[in-house]
Design a protein around this motif. Structure first.
Motif, PDB file in Angstrom:
ATOM      1  N   GLY A   1       0.809  -1.220   0.000  1.00 40.83           N
ATOM      2  CA  GLY A   1       0.000   0.000   0.000  1.00 40.83           C
ATOM      3  C   GLY A   1       0.835   1.260   0.000  1.00 40.83           C
TER       4      GLY A   1
ATOM      5  N   GLY B   1       3.274  11.159  10.149  1.00 41.52           N
ATOM      6  CA  GLY B   1       2.376  10.412   9.269  1.00 41.52           C
ATOM      7  C   GLY B   1       0.918  10.734   9.565  1.00 41.52           C
ATOM      8  N   GLY B   2       0.058  10.251   8.673  1.00 37.91           N
ATOM      9  CA  GLY B   2      -1.366  10.313   8.966  1.00 37.91           C
ATOM     10  C   GLY B   2      -1.639   9.501  10.222  1.00 37.91           C
ATOM     11  N   SER B   3      -0.803   8.492  10.477  1.00 41.20           N
ATOM     12  CA  SER B   3      -0.959   7.673  11.684  1.00 41.20           C
ATOM     13  C   SER B   3      -0.856   8.537  12.935  1.00 41.20           C
ATOM     14  CB  SER B   3       0.117   6.581  11.736  1.00 41.20           C
ATOM     15  OG  SER B   3       0.119   5.844  10.550  1.00 41.20           O
TER      16      SER B   3
ATOM     17  N   TYR C   1      -9.758   0.533   6.649  1.00 37.59           N
ATOM     18  CA  TYR C   1      -8.351   0.473   7.049  1.00 37.59           C
ATOM     19  C   TYR C   1      -8.269  -0.066   8.479  1.00 37.59           C
ATOM     20  CZ  TYR C   1      -3.661   2.393   8.013  1.00 37.59           C
ATOM     21  OH  TYR C   1      -2.347   2.559   8.352  1.00 37.59           O
TER      22      TYR C   1
ATOM     23  N   ASN D   1      -9.523   3.081   1.577  1.00 31.83           N
ATOM     24  CA  ASN D   1      -8.721   1.869   1.489  1.00 31.83           C
ATOM     25  C   ASN D   1      -9.563   0.781   2.163  1.00 31.83           C
ATOM     26  OD1 ASN D   1      -6.812  -0.119   1.657  1.00 31.83           O
ATOM     27  ND2 ASN D   1      -5.451   0.955   3.083  1.00 31.83           N
TER      28      ASN D   1
ATOM     29  N   ASP E   1     -10.654  10.913   6.848  1.00 33.97           N
ATOM     30  CA  ASP E   1      -9.300  10.544   6.442  1.00 33.97           C
ATOM     31  C   ASP E   1      -9.174  10.895   4.956  1.00 33.97           C
ATOM     32  OD1 ASP E   1      -7.115   9.163   5.451  1.00 33.97           O
ATOM     33  OD2 ASP E   1      -7.402   7.431   6.757  1.00 33.97           O
TER      34      ASP E   1
ATOM     35  N   ILE F   1      -6.286  11.017   3.337  1.00 37.90           N
ATOM     36  CA  ILE F   1      -4.896  10.644   3.060  1.00 37.90           C
ATOM     37  C   ILE F   1      -4.636  10.332   1.584  1.00 37.90           C
ATOM     38  CG2 ILE F   1      -3.464   8.561   3.459  1.00 37.90           C
ATOM     39  CD1 ILE F   1      -4.028   9.052   6.475  1.00 37.90           C
ATOM     40  N   TYR F   2      -5.676   9.850   0.880  1.00 38.01           N
ATOM     41  CA  TYR F   2      -5.475   9.548  -0.547  1.00 38.01           C
ATOM     42  C   TYR F   2      -5.931  10.697  -1.444  1.00 38.01           C
ATOM     43  CZ  TYR F   2      -4.234   4.852   0.875  1.00 38.01           C
ATOM     44  OH  TYR F   2      -3.596   3.782   1.457  1.00 38.01           O
TER      45      TYR F   2
ATOM     46  N   SER G   1      -1.824  13.312   4.859  1.00 40.22           N
ATOM     47  CA  SER G   1      -0.499  12.700   4.939  1.00 40.22           C
ATOM     48  C   SER G   1       0.366  13.109   3.758  1.00 40.22           C
ATOM     49  CB  SER G   1      -0.668  11.183   4.928  1.00 40.22           C
ATOM     50  OG  SER G   1       0.577  10.545   4.939  1.00 40.22           O
TER      51      SER G   1
ATOM     52  N   SER H   1       2.378  10.851   2.768  1.00 36.93           N
ATOM     53  CA  SER H   1       2.813   9.522   2.328  1.00 36.93           C
ATOM     54  C   SER H   1       2.427   9.178   0.891  1.00 36.93           C
ATOM     55  CB  SER H   1       2.221   8.439   3.233  1.00 36.93           C
ATOM     56  OG  SER H   1       2.815   8.470   4.501  1.00 36.93           O
ATOM     57  N   LYS H   2       1.188   9.445   0.511  1.00 33.02           N
ATOM     58  CA  LYS H   2       0.666   8.794  -0.697  1.00 33.02           C
ATOM     59  C   LYS H   2       0.803   9.702  -1.922  1.00 33.02           C
ATOM     60  CE  LYS H   2      -0.693   5.594   2.258  1.00 33.02           C
ATOM     61  NZ  LYS H   2      -0.460   4.178   2.348  1.00 33.02           N
TER      62      LYS H   2
ATOM     63  N   ARG I   1       7.690   9.794   7.249  1.00 31.66           N
ATOM     64  CA  ARG I   1       6.737   9.847   8.351  1.00 31.66           C
ATOM     65  C   ARG I   1       6.233  11.260   8.629  1.00 31.66           C
ATOM     66  NH1 ARG I   1       4.419   7.108   7.439  1.00 31.66           N
ATOM     67  NH2 ARG I   1       3.353   6.696   9.398  1.00 31.66           N
TER      68      ARG I   1
ATOM     69  N   TYR J   1      -5.989   1.077  -5.243  1.00 28.25           N
ATOM     70  CA  TYR J   1      -6.427  -0.276  -4.896  1.00 28.25           C
ATOM     71  C   TYR J   1      -7.646  -0.704  -5.698  1.00 28.25           C
ATOM     72  CZ  TYR J   1      -3.874   1.101  -0.658  1.00 28.25           C
ATOM     73  OH  TYR J   1      -2.929   1.558   0.214  1.00 28.25           O
TER      74      TYR J   1
END
Ligand code: PLP
Length: 390
Positions: free
Chosen positions: A40, A100-102, A126, A176, A204, A206-207, A231, A233-234, A242, A321
């Motif tokens: 991912g 991160g989004g985390s 998720y 996700n 969220d 994030i994408y 985030s 990240s993506k 991070r 995905y």
């Protein structure tokens, strides 16, 4: 006496795909060419201007903590991005830069969940979301969703599943594992449904940026009181750095800052300096090229899988995905994944990693590989289906 680690840590499930990944690595070490469609994260490395900015930050000695909320310049740049992309004026004071989004998810769950309280979450979804909730002694009320609701929570579902212990709803758009996107009206009705119940809406995003043929609206266009996770990240291709952020209502910021100070002190300093380069036009152009590449991959893989008999009931508009129903082939999704790994050296993720509803007969393919690799993967899928005895 035998050790007893915490109940909350025991309640957290590992990613089931990790067992497959360990086997994939063994096969690879034995010299087999494994195609990874389980991962991912974008296959592209971080864009060159960001790497250069990170190197310059290190050379300049930016190796210490930053303010808990993040570098002011980065918070301003993120706020500017909301102006540019969504036409929204977001006060940088409402933005917290997180690991991160985390990290944003950790802050939001710590702020909004008391012991025994829960958020409504879509299943499939998720998996870490429900685990974060468990860690703060709250929980998830998993709401089964299918193609009829675009695999997303709706206002009706909020009404149906909300109970005395519900404190909010968390949705992801694009999602996700399904890649589905919430429209502006859907976000507005979810916002109304949660606010009417004095709950919080957490979205969220994030994408965001990774949508094809459309832009995903931000919930902030319709609800200024929502919490938004995002985030680097993506779309920005910085998974290993991070870095993410949270946009919160003004009255939540002081409490969130206090939590950030205690939980992680600050997001990585070098990463924050590097991320400033994300918003330069030449870097944004690289992200857009990558988005176009993901679109080409989706446009190849989606019809190819459908043609082979996978059922992908709604067209995924974002993320990277494809969540596919394997009922036509019979058998269990985890065994199906094992079969393809062993016989075709092709890795993808069983539905079990995303919840319980639909899990046994769904798998997720991540198109985080080049088109030629995806073409090879499709050949392997066609061959592996012939030897599958579900
Ligand atoms: C829906 C969703 N939310 C959050 C995350 C967390 O990502 P990160 O911490 O890298 O921003 C992921 C990562 O895969 C995700 O898929």
């Amino acid at each position: 006496m035998a050790h007893t680690y915490s109940a909350r840590s025991r309640a957290i499930e590992p990613f089931h795909v990790m067992a497959l990944l360990a086997r994939a690595n063994e096969l690879q070490a034995a010299g087999h060419d494994v195609i990874h469609l389980e991962i991912g994260e974008p296959d592209f490395t971080t864009a060159a201007p960001i790497v250069a900015a990170g190197q310059a930050a290190l050379a300049a000695g930016h190796t210490r903590y930053t303010a808990a909320r993040g570098l002011p310049a980065l918070r301003e740049a993120i706020a500017g991005f909301y102006g540019q992309r969504y036409g929204l004026q977001i006060d940088p004071e409402r933005i917290l830069v997180t690991p991160g989004g985390s990290g944003a998810l950790l802050l939001a769950s710590s702020l909004l969940v008391d012991p025994g309280k829960h958020w409504l979450l879509a299943d499939p979804g998720y998996p870490c979301n429900r685990h974060f909730l468990r860690l703060v002694e709250g929980g998830a009320q998993l709401v089964p969703v299918g193609p009829e609701v675009n695999y997303q929570l709706t206002a009706d579902l909020v009404e149906r599943y909300w109970d005395k212990d519900s404190v909010g709803a968390l949705v992801a758009s694009p999602a996700n594992p399904t890649g589905t996107v919430l429209g502006r009206d859907e976000l507005a009705s979810l916002s109304k449904a949660t606010r009417e119940r004095h709950g919080h809406l957490v979205v969220d995003e994030i994408y965001h940026g990774l949508t094809y043929g459309m832009d995903a609206p931000s919930v902030l266009e319709v609800d200024d009181s929502a919490f938004v996770l995002n985030s680097f990240s993506k779309y920005f291709g910085m998974t290993g750095w991070r870095l993410g952020w949270l946009v919160a209502p003004p009255n939540a910021v002081t409490d969130l800052e206090k939590l950030a100070q205690n939980l992680y002190i600050s997001a990585p300093s070098m990463a924050q300096h590097a991320a400033l380069a994300c918003f330069q036009p030449e870097t944004l152009a690289i992200f857009e090229e990558r988005r176009a590449e993901f679109a080409r991959r989706r446009d190849y893989l989606l019809p190819a899988l459908r043609e082979l008999g996978f059922r992908i009931a709604v067209e995924p508009q974002g993320a990277f995905y494809l969540y596919a129903d394997i009922s036509a082939f019979g058998g269990d999704a985890f065994a199906f994944c094992q079969h393809f790994l062993e016989t075709e050296h092709l890795a993808f993720t069983p539905g079990l990693d995303f919840g319980r509803h639909l899990a046994g007969h769904h798998v997720r393919f991540a198109y985080t590989q080049s088109l030629p690799r995806l073409e090879q993967a499709v050949e392997r899928i066609a061959r592996g289906l012939r030897s599958w005895q579900g």
